[in-house]
Design a protein around this motif. Structure first.
Motif, mmCIF file in Angstrom:
data_model
loop_
_atom_site.group_PDB
_atom_site.id
_atom_site.type_symbol
_atom_site.label_atom_id
_atom_site.label_comp_id
_atom_site.label_asym_id
_atom_site.label_seq_id
_atom_site.Cartn_x
_atom_site.Cartn_y
_atom_site.Cartn_z
ATOM 1 N N ASN A 1 0.817 -1.212 0.000
ATOM 2 C CA ASN A 1 0.000 0.000 0.000
ATOM 3 C C ASN A 1 0.855 1.269 0.000
ATOM 4 O O ASN A 1 0.490 2.275 -0.592
ATOM 5 N N ARG A 2 2.034 1.191 0.658
ATOM 6 C CA ARG A 2 2.934 2.354 0.653
ATOM 7 C C ARG A 2 3.520 2.572 -0.735
ATOM 8 O O ARG A 2 3.593 3.700 -1.226
ATOM 9 N N TYR A 3 3.953 1.500 -1.356
ATOM 10 C CA TYR A 3 4.500 1.621 -2.710
ATOM 11 C C TYR A 3 3.442 2.185 -3.658
ATOM 12 O O TYR A 3 3.722 3.054 -4.487
ATOM 13 N N TYR A 4 2.235 1.679 -3.547
ATOM 14 C CA TYR A 4 1.127 2.126 -4.399
ATOM 15 C C TYR A 4 0.886 3.630 -4.205
ATOM 16 O O TYR A 4 0.687 4.383 -5.170
ATOM 17 N N LEU A 5 0.892 4.081 -2.962
ATOM 18 C CA LEU A 5 0.718 5.505 -2.679
ATOM 19 C C LEU A 5 1.828 6.326 -3.324
ATOM 20 O O LEU A 5 1.576 7.364 -3.955
ATOM 21 N N GLU A 6 3.075 5.882 -3.182
ATOM 22 C CA GLU A 6 4.194 6.620 -3.749
ATOM 23 C C GLU A 6 4.141 6.634 -5.274
ATOM 24 O O GLU A 6 4.504 7.620 -5.919
ATOM 25 N N LEU A 7 3.675 5.539 -5.865
ATOM 26 C CA LEU A 7 3.509 5.487 -7.313
ATOM 27 C C LEU A 7 2.471 6.516 -7.760
ATOM 28 O O LEU A 7 2.680 7.240 -8.734
ATOM 29 N N ARG A 8 1.348 6.596 -7.043
ATOM 30 C CA ARG A 8 0.300 7.549 -7.408
ATOM 31 C C ARG A 8 0.769 8.984 -7.226
ATOM 32 O O ARG A 8 0.481 9.861 -8.053
ATOM 33 N N LEU A 9 1.531 9.255 -6.193
ATOM 34 C CA LEU A 9 2.036 10.612 -5.972
ATOM 35 C C LEU A 9 3.126 10.969 -6.983
ATOM 36 O O LEU A 9 3.291 12.136 -7.342
ATOM 37 N N THR A 10 3.869 9.972 -7.428
ATOM 38 C CA THR A 10 4.824 10.205 -8.508
ATOM 39 C C THR A 10 4.090 10.654 -9.770
ATOM 40 O O THR A 10 4.488 11.618 -10.441
ATOM 41 N N ARG A 11 2.997 9.968 -10.102
ATOM 42 C CA ARG A 11 2.190 10.362 -11.260
ATOM 43 C C ARG A 11 1.588 11.750 -11.054
ATOM 44 O O ARG A 11 1.543 12.562 -11.984
ATOM 45 N N ALA A 12 1.162 12.039 -9.835
ATOM 46 C CA ALA A 12 0.603 13.368 -9.549
ATOM 47 C C ALA A 12 1.642 14.451 -9.773
ATOM 48 O O ALA A 12 1.351 15.506 -10.364
ATOM 49 N N ARG A 13 2.842 14.214 -9.303
ATOM 50 C CA ARG A 13 3.921 15.200 -9.517
ATOM 51 C C ARG A 13 4.158 15.434 -10.995
ATOM 52 O O ARG A 13 4.318 16.571 -11.449
ATOM 53 N N SER B 1 -6.283 21.089 -13.651
ATOM 54 C CA SER B 1 -6.589 21.582 -12.315
ATOM 55 C C SER B 1 -6.113 20.568 -11.284
ATOM 56 O O SER B 1 -6.013 19.364 -11.556
ATOM 57 N N LEU B 2 -5.828 21.045 -10.100
ATOM 58 C CA LEU B 2 -5.316 20.154 -9.062
ATOM 59 C C LEU B 2 -6.383 19.163 -8.611
ATOM 60 O O LEU B 2 -6.062 18.043 -8.198
ATOM 61 N N THR B 3 -7.640 19.555 -8.708
ATOM 62 C CA THR B 3 -8.710 18.603 -8.412
ATOM 63 C C THR B 3 -8.705 17.461 -9.420
ATOM 64 O O THR B 3 -8.846 16.288 -9.055
ATOM 65 N N ASP B 4 -8.504 17.795 -10.704
ATOM 66 C CA ASP B 4 -8.401 16.760 -11.735
ATOM 67 C C ASP B 4 -7.205 15.852 -11.483
ATOM 68 O O ASP B 4 -7.285 14.633 -11.677
ATOM 69 N N VAL B 5 -6.095 16.458 -11.083
ATOM 70 C CA VAL B 5 -4.899 15.659 -10.791
ATOM 71 C C VAL B 5 -5.183 14.690 -9.646
ATOM 72 O O VAL B 5 -4.808 13.516 -9.702
ATOM 73 N N ALA B 6 -5.851 15.178 -8.620
ATOM 74 C CA ALA B 6 -6.178 14.316 -7.483
ATOM 75 C C ALA B 6 -7.048 13.144 -7.922
ATOM 76 O O ALA B 6 -6.785 11.989 -7.564
ATOM 77 N N ARG C 1 -1.268 14.258 1.599
ATOM 78 C CA ARG C 1 -0.270 13.247 1.257
ATOM 79 C C ARG C 1 0.810 13.816 0.344
ATOM 80 O O ARG C 1 1.987 13.475 0.467
ATOM 81 N N PHE C 2 0.412 14.675 -0.595
ATOM 82 C CA PHE C 2 1.401 15.289 -1.484
ATOM 83 C C PHE C 2 2.353 16.177 -0.676
ATOM 84 O O PHE C 2 3.578 16.116 -0.854
ATOM 85 N N LYS C 3 1.815 16.978 0.197
ATOM 86 C CA LYS C 3 2.649 17.859 1.011
ATOM 87 C C LYS C 3 3.581 17.062 1.906
ATOM 88 O O LYS C 3 4.738 17.454 2.139
ATOM 89 N N ASP C 4 3.083 15.934 2.428
ATOM 90 C CA ASP C 4 3.924 15.107 3.298
ATOM 91 C C ASP C 4 5.203 14.663 2.593
ATOM 92 O O ASP C 4 6.277 14.635 3.199
ATOM 93 N N LEU C 5 5.089 14.299 1.306
ATOM 94 C CA LEU C 5 6.248 13.743 0.601
ATOM 95 C C LEU C 5 7.067 14.787 -0.143
ATOM 96 O O LEU C 5 8.286 14.645 -0.273
ATOM 97 N N PHE C 6 6.425 15.835 -0.652
ATOM 98 C CA PHE C 6 7.166 16.816 -1.450
ATOM 99 C C PHE C 6 7.448 18.117 -0.714
ATOM 100 O O PHE C 6 8.157 18.980 -1.231
ATOM 101 N N GLY C 7 6.907 18.262 0.488
ATOM 102 C CA GLY C 7 7.262 19.413 1.308
ATOM 103 C C GLY C 7 6.489 20.674 1.026
ATOM 104 O O GLY C 7 6.636 21.663 1.751
ATOM 105 N N LEU C 8 5.671 20.690 -0.026
ATOM 106 C CA LEU C 8 4.873 21.852 -0.383
ATOM 107 C C LEU C 8 3.479 21.394 -0.792
ATOM 108 O O LEU C 8 3.323 20.306 -1.340
ATOM 109 N N PRO C 9 2.452 22.217 -0.580
ATOM 110 C CA PRO C 9 1.134 21.893 -1.113
ATOM 111 C C PRO C 9 1.182 21.847 -2.639
ATOM 112 O O PRO C 9 2.059 22.477 -3.259
ATOM 113 N N PRO C 10 0.267 21.142 -3.287
ATOM 114 C CA PRO C 10 0.320 20.993 -4.752
ATOM 115 C C PRO C 10 0.404 22.310 -5.517
ATOM 116 O O PRO C 10 1.234 22.452 -6.417
ATOM 117 N N MET C 11 -0.443 23.295 -5.201
ATOM 118 C CA MET C 11 -0.415 24.554 -5.937
ATOM 119 C C MET C 11 0.884 25.305 -5.704
ATOM 120 O O MET C 11 1.483 25.851 -6.624
#
Length: 352
Positions: free
Chosen positions: A279-291, A300-305, A319-329
């Motif tokens: 589940n952790r790997y899956y989350l990181e994969l999805r956040l990689t795609r989001a980035r 739009s960031l809603t579409d990205v989510a 979750r994005f802020k947790d890993l990348f240190g900044l909010p998406p926008m």
């Protein structure tokens, strides 16, 4: 701020803002010497590797300049001209000097270029692309080993330098001499130079640059720390299922069922080969795609989510802020901020 636990770290760590322009980066000065009718594809391949190195925020900044024998505009092999500084031996000092040849370049001894290469050979790496090995040979810099050169120019080199040995390899980087035979191998040669001159901690990021420039879609199991040849088939199938189901993530139990193993067996294999729970790997994969979507599109960031499987924007935000240190926008604005784009990390494009 959390950290990535899986091999996907190497695809994302450079985008974390904590590593950007700390003031302690190693600066590597790279000079490209453009010969008349040089291969534009070769130059762009090499420079793009350096630009990507700057982009992913390692501990090294590559500052690039372009030179030619006459200075001013230099015409490439396809008729596109690029600006350059006039090459002079006095005061010329760079960590790497790369001479860019090409199919249409006429080879003839150039005293100024010979002096520059001899002088530079004692301070850093000297390299030649396509048929520019001719000029390294003319400067006496290829006496101790094999070198790479385009096959169409080998005959001329044999005539002028019969004692030298042209390799069948497409690129060689050894003993602070580097040569490549064509535009395709310019990437590998440049990466070898970056590994030689860059900060020690940037080595994994150089592997990521190569992945960025290779064809094909994202394949997480090609990450540096994965032992691809040893990965069992069920785990490969699980990775493919995750990759193909980003927008509507599958339950881990469902993945295990499709793979034909128990959930516990799947968890053990993820822990052994990927150093993360499924589940952790899956989350990181999805956040990689989001980035990637945030940086490479104007969605739009809603579409990205939604496109990356998050049912609510607040959850994605956290979750994005947790890993990348900044909010998406803020991350998107930061990535394209004018002061960042014009900083020393983009000096690679300054000479154009």
């Amino acid at each position: 701020m959390e950290t990535f636990q899986s091999p996907l770290k190497q695809q994302n760590i450079g985008f974390r803002p904590s590593t950007v322009m700390s003031g302690h980066e190693r600066v590597v000065r790279v000079a490209f010497i453009l010969l008349d009718h040089f291969s534009l594809t070769t130059l762009s391949t090499a420079m793009d590797a350096l630009a990507t190195g700057n982009l992913i925020n390692g501990e090294t900044i590559y500052q690039v300049s372009t030179y030619s024998l006459q200075g001013g505009l230099v015409e490439s092999d396809i008729g596109v001209s690029l600006a350059s500084q006039r090459l002079v031996a006095e005061g010329f000092s760079h960590d790497a000097v790369i001479v860019v040849g090409g199919q249409r370049v006429r080879l003839a001894a150039q005293p100024v270029l010979r002096r520059v290469l001899k002088k530079s050979s004692g301070k850093g790496i000297v390299a030649g692309c396509w048929n520019a090995a001719f000029y390294l040979a003319d400067a006496g810099l290829l006496e101790t080993g094999d070198f790479a050169c385009h096959s169409d120019s080998c005959g001329l080199l044999y005539e002028y330098f019969p004692q030298l040995k042209v390799s069948t390899r497409e690129f060689i980087c050894t003993q602070r001499r580097a040569t490549c035979a064509n535009a395709h191998s310019a990437l590998d040669m440049t990466l070898a130079i970056m590994q030689e001159l860059g900060a020690h901690n940037d080595a994994p990021l150089v592997d990521e640059i190569k992945r960025v420039h290779q064809s094909g879609h994202l394949q997480p199991k090609t990450a540096d720390s994965l032992r691809c040849s040893a990965i069992p088939k069920p785990l490969n199938i699980a990775l493919d299922l995750m990759e193909k189901n980003i927008e509507e993530p599958l339950e881990i139990d469902a993945i295990a069922s499709q793979v034909g193993v128990s959930r516990r067996q799947l968890e053990r294999r993820f822990a052994r080969y990927l150093n993360a729970a499924p589940n952790r790997y899956y989350l990181e994969l999805r956040l990689t795609r989001a980035r990637q979507l945030i940086v490479q599109s104007d969605r739009s960031l809603t579409d990205v989510a939604l496109a990356t499987g998050f049912v609510s924007y607040p959850h994605f935000y956290k979750r994005f802020k947790d890993l990348f240190g900044l909010p998406p926008m803020t991350f998107r604005d930061y990535y394209y901020a004018n002061d960042y784009a014009s900083s020393g990390r983009y000096a690679v494009a300054a000479s154009f």
